[in-house]
Design a protein around this motif. Structure first.
Motif, short mmCIF file in Angstrom:
data_model
loop_
_atom_site.label_atom_id
_atom_site.label_comp_id
_atom_site.label_asym_id
_atom_site.label_seq_id
_atom_site.Cartn_x
_atom_site.Cartn_y
_atom_site.Cartn_z
N GLY A 54 0.82 -1.20 0.00
CA GLY A 54 0.00 0.00 0.00
C GLY A 54 0.85 1.26 0.00
O GLY A 54 0.55 2.23 -0.71
N LEU A 55 1.92 1.24 0.76
CA LEU A 55 2.82 2.40 0.80
C LEU A 55 3.52 2.58 -0.54
O LEU A 55 3.59 3.70 -1.07
N ARG A 56 4.02 1.49 -1.14
CA ARG A 56 4.67 1.59 -2.45
C ARG A 56 3.71 2.13 -3.51
O ARG A 56 4.05 2.99 -4.31
N ARG B 40 1.53 6.58 -7.02
CA ARG B 40 0.36 7.37 -7.42
C ARG B 40 0.54 8.86 -7.16
O ARG B 40 -0.02 9.70 -7.87
N HIS B 41 1.25 9.21 -6.11
CA HIS B 41 1.33 10.60 -5.68
C HIS B 41 2.66 11.27 -5.94
O HIS B 41 2.85 12.42 -5.57
#
Length: 119
Positions: free
Chosen positions: A104-106, A111-112
């Motif tokens: 999720g962090l990767r 994405r951001h």
């Protein structure tokens, strides 16, 4: 809160200076650890395959990272007798349990990234 099995304090608190939680957080917050765990999500890999997947990691740093992940129970190292030796690394159940939040962090970073101001 859970009582601390080390006896260093009454409960696990990642904000407490003496809590062993910090050692685990230090390992998991390391980019090479997060990437190695991600590279092992789909199954066991040999050292060379991991090194190829984690572009830019030196053999020395990858070895140290895998040793720390193994020592903390996130990864197992299996030596298959052959000439030359065939060594594989694989996530343990504990490693699989942390793989999801790290993925999720990767994904969030990818994405951001364009919204983040680069130095």
């Amino acid at each position: 809160m859970r009582n601390c099995a080390t006896g260093r304090h009454d409960h696990h608190d990642v904000y407490a200076a003496q809590c062993p939680c910090r050692d685990v957080l230090d390992l998991l917050a390391n980019k090479w650890s997060a990437l190695a765990i991600g590279a092992l999500e789909d199954g066991p890999r040999r050292f060379g395959a991991l090194r190829n997947r984690l572009e830019g990691v030196s053999p020395k740093v990858l070895t140290a990272t895998l040793r720390r992940l193994e020592a903390m129970g996130f990864v197992t190292r299996t030596i298959h007798p052959a000439v030359p030796l065939h060594v594989e690394y694989e996530l343990t159940a504990l490693g699989h349990s942390v793989a999801e939040p790290l993925a999720g962090l990767r994904t969030w970073v990818e994405r951001h990234l364009d919204e983040i101001t680069a130095p």
